[in-house]
Scaffold this motif. Structure first.
Motif, mmCIF file in Angstrom:
data_model
loop_
_atom_site.group_PDB
_atom_site.id
_atom_site.type_symbol
_atom_site.label_atom_id
_atom_site.label_comp_id
_atom_site.label_asym_id
_atom_site.label_seq_id
_atom_site.Cartn_x
_atom_site.Cartn_y
_atom_site.Cartn_z
ATOM 1 N N ALA A 77 1.949 0.002 -6.286
ATOM 2 C CA ALA A 77 1.895 -1.427 -5.952
ATOM 3 C C ALA A 77 1.749 -1.677 -4.459
ATOM 4 C CB ALA A 77 3.145 -2.128 -6.476
ATOM 5 N N LEU A 78 2.157 -0.742 -3.611
ATOM 6 C CA LEU A 78 2.020 -0.940 -2.167
ATOM 7 C C LEU A 78 0.566 -1.075 -1.732
ATOM 8 C CD1 LEU A 78 4.762 1.370 -0.623
ATOM 9 C CD2 LEU A 78 4.509 -1.086 -0.250
ATOM 10 N N LEU A 79 -0.367 -0.601 -2.544
ATOM 11 C CA LEU A 79 -1.781 -0.781 -2.209
ATOM 12 C C LEU A 79 -2.137 -2.260 -2.074
ATOM 13 C CD1 LEU A 79 -3.414 1.902 -4.515
ATOM 14 C CD2 LEU A 79 -3.479 1.897 -2.009
ATOM 15 N N THR A 80 -1.429 -3.115 -2.797
ATOM 16 C CA THR A 80 -1.719 -4.553 -2.730
ATOM 17 C C THR A 80 -1.162 -5.195 -1.476
ATOM 18 O OG1 THR A 80 0.279 -5.184 -3.955
ATOM 19 C CG2 THR A 80 -1.685 -4.666 -5.261
ATOM 20 N N GLN A 81 -0.381 -4.452 -0.693
ATOM 21 C CA GLN A 81 0.191 -4.983 0.541
ATOM 22 C C GLN A 81 -0.504 -4.460 1.794
ATOM 23 O OE1 GLN A 81 4.540 -5.048 0.669
ATOM 24 N NE2 GLN A 81 4.603 -4.702 -1.539
ATOM 25 N N VAL A 82 -1.598 -3.755 1.603
ATOM 26 C CA VAL A 82 -2.381 -3.225 2.726
ATOM 27 C C VAL A 82 -3.778 -3.814 2.642
ATOM 28 C CG1 VAL A 82 -3.381 -1.162 3.772
ATOM 29 C CG2 VAL A 82 -1.055 -1.084 2.825
ATOM 30 N N THR A 83 -4.133 -4.637 3.610
ATOM 31 C CA THR A 83 -5.465 -5.236 3.574
ATOM 32 C C THR A 83 -6.521 -4.155 3.719
ATOM 33 O OG1 THR A 83 -6.849 -7.009 4.449
ATOM 34 C CG2 THR A 83 -5.643 -5.684 6.068
ATOM 35 N N GLY A 84 -7.542 -4.245 2.891
ATOM 36 C CA GLY A 84 -8.619 -3.267 2.941
ATOM 37 C C GLY A 84 -8.437 -2.079 2.034
ATOM 38 N N ALA A 85 -7.345 -2.028 1.271
ATOM 39 C CA ALA A 85 -7.145 -0.877 0.387
ATOM 40 C C ALA A 85 -8.240 -0.806 -0.667
ATOM 41 C CB ALA A 85 -5.768 -0.933 -0.261
ATOM 42 N N GLY A 86 -8.620 -1.952 -1.217
ATOM 43 C CA GLY A 86 -9.697 -1.961 -2.198
ATOM 44 C C GLY A 86 -11.047 -1.664 -1.572
ATOM 45 N N CYS A 87 -11.276 -2.190 -0.381
ATOM 46 C CA CYS A 87 -12.537 -1.942 0.312
ATOM 47 C C CYS A 87 -12.704 -0.463 0.637
ATOM 48 C CB CYS A 87 -12.610 -2.769 1.587
ATOM 49 S SG CYS A 87 -12.492 -4.552 1.316
ATOM 50 N N LEU A 88 -11.628 0.179 1.068
ATOM 51 C CA LEU A 88 -11.676 1.615 1.322
ATOM 52 C C LEU A 88 -11.979 2.371 0.032
ATOM 53 C CD1 LEU A 88 -11.333 4.242 2.865
ATOM 54 C CD2 LEU A 88 -8.847 3.953 2.708
ATOM 55 N N LEU A 89 -11.369 1.942 -1.068
ATOM 56 C CA LEU A 89 -11.647 2.593 -2.344
ATOM 57 C C LEU A 89 -13.134 2.527 -2.677
ATOM 58 C CD1 LEU A 89 -10.974 3.915 -5.035
ATOM 59 C CD2 LEU A 89 -10.272 1.656 -5.880
ATOM 60 N N SER A 90 -13.769 1.383 -2.449
ATOM 61 C CA SER A 90 -15.197 1.273 -2.727
ATOM 62 C C SER A 90 -15.994 2.301 -1.924
ATOM 63 C CB SER A 90 -15.695 -0.135 -2.412
ATOM 64 O OG SER A 90 -15.121 -1.080 -3.286
ATOM 65 N N SER A 91 -15.613 2.519 -0.677
ATOM 66 C CA SER A 91 -16.319 3.494 0.148
ATOM 67 C C SER A 91 -16.037 4.920 -0.305
ATOM 68 C CB SER A 91 -15.942 3.301 1.616
ATOM 69 O OG SER A 91 -16.453 2.063 2.095
ATOM 70 N N ILE A 92 -14.825 5.182 -0.763
ATOM 71 C CA ILE A 92 -14.515 6.505 -1.308
ATOM 72 C C ILE A 92 -15.318 6.755 -2.582
ATOM 73 C CG2 ILE A 92 -12.671 7.800 -2.461
ATOM 74 C CD1 ILE A 92 -10.824 6.850 -0.196
ATOM 75 N N ILE A 93 -15.455 5.720 -3.414
ATOM 76 C CA ILE A 93 -16.325 5.841 -4.588
ATOM 77 C C ILE A 93 -17.736 6.216 -4.146
ATOM 78 C CG2 ILE A 93 -17.456 4.522 -6.421
ATOM 79 C CD1 ILE A 93 -14.784 2.987 -6.733
ATOM 80 N N GLY A 94 -18.207 5.597 -3.064
ATOM 81 C CA GLY A 94 -19.526 5.940 -2.542
ATOM 82 C C GLY A 94 -19.628 7.407 -2.168
ATOM 83 N N ALA A 95 -18.596 7.943 -1.529
ATOM 84 C CA ALA A 95 -18.614 9.358 -1.139
ATOM 85 C C ALA A 95 -18.679 10.262 -2.360
ATOM 86 C CB ALA A 95 -17.376 9.681 -0.307
ATOM 87 N N PHE A 96 -17.930 9.923 -3.408
ATOM 88 C CA PHE A 96 -17.949 10.737 -4.627
ATOM 89 C C PHE A 96 -19.285 10.598 -5.350
ATOM 90 C CE2 PHE A 96 -13.572 11.250 -3.730
ATOM 91 C CZ PHE A 96 -13.035 12.226 -4.563
ATOM 92 N N ALA A 97 -19.837 9.373 -5.384
ATOM 93 C CA ALA A 97 -21.136 9.177 -6.030
ATOM 94 C C ALA A 97 -22.237 9.942 -5.306
ATOM 95 C CB ALA A 97 -21.472 7.690 -6.082
#
Length: 270
Positions: free
Chosen positions: A181-201
């Motif tokens: 749940a702490l991911l929801t208290q850090v701005t940009g956590a979802g945006c970083l995830l999108s970029s990590i998805i890009g690295a894996f893709a």
């Protein structure tokens, strides 16, 4: 070889057109993972950067007409050069401008992955789900169904993040249950995830292997968050954010396999 190991071996270049709030965090997160971030926005170079990248991540978090045009140019170049495109439709549904912009982008560009919360994804495909700012509001509906319909309509892998993450190509669907749940208290956590998805893709061929790489990206990020939360218990979100970067560098394929919580759920026929 796991996709995580491939990322660290291949060091893919990830071209990010992301929002002003999260750019340093995103770049540091990709570096910690083992990818190579490139933060390019100028109209004069985005097509060239996209062409050389392993993946292009397009994020509409802080929009204006110049950013929209940069996103279009980068996305068009990525499509022409068979480079994976990840779209993060931040706040889609919150304003008419955001909604119209993202719907234009999905008409014009061929996406590899769409990642957002349930309200964002629903609004991308014209379904109603309330949204508060950039956060999903209360709504009724089937998150899995929305993800599968979006994947079928857009012809890409769709990720809906939340308490459980839904990952689907419209035919095969997984739920990833790692995270904190702490991911929801850090701005940009979802945006970083999108970029990590890009690295894996970037290190996975198209088709089922692409879906597997995205599932592993979600699981990896969730495991890193869990360990970061454990190590910073009672210290708050600031310490968690720094430790998350540490764990993005430290989580290895063996630890990931031990802690992964993923299950396949009923997919639908295409």
């Amino acid at each position: 070889m796991s996709y995580l190991a491939r990322v660290r071996t291949q060091n893919p270049l990830v071209h990010n057109i992301t929002n002003l709030v999260v750019a340093p965090f995103t770049a540091n997160g990709l570096l910690a993972l083992g990818a190579s971030p490139f933060m390019a926005y100028a109209h004069e170079e985005v097509a060239d950067v996209a062409k050389m990248a392993g993946a292009v991540v397009l994020n509409i978090g802080t929009l204006d007409d110049k950013v929209v045009q940069a996103i279009r140019l980068a996305g068009q170049s990525a499509n022409a050069n068979h480079v994976p495109v990840v779209l993060d439709p931040v706040g889609a549904g919150a304003t008419a401008y955001r909604t119209e912009t993202v719907q234009m982008l999905v008409r014009e560009l061929r996406l590899t992955v769409l990642r957002g919360n349930v309200a964002e994804v629903a609004n991308v495909i014209g379904e109603n789900w309330s949204i508060k700012g950039v956060d999903a509001g209360q709504g009724e509906g089937d998150r899995i169904g929305i993800a599968e319909r979006a994947a079928q309509k857009l012809g890409c892998v769709v990720v809906i993040t939340g308490r459980e993450d839904v990952i689907t190509n419209g035919q095969t669907t997984f739920l990833a249950q790692n995270g904190h749940a702490l991911l929801t208290q850090v701005t940009g956590a979802g945006c970083l995830l999108s970029s990590i998805i890009g690295a894996f893709a970037a290190v996975a061929p198209a088709g089922e292997e692409l879906l597997g790489s995205v599932v592993e990206a979600l699981t990896f990020y969730g495991v890193a968050a869990e360990i970061a939360a454990e190590r910073t218990a009672h210290l708050g979100p600031g310490s968690f954010q720094i430790e998350l970067l540490n764990q993005l560098a430290l989580v290895n394929p063996e630890l990931l396999a031990q802690r992964a919580q993923v299950r396949q759920v009923g997919g639908v026929a295409g």
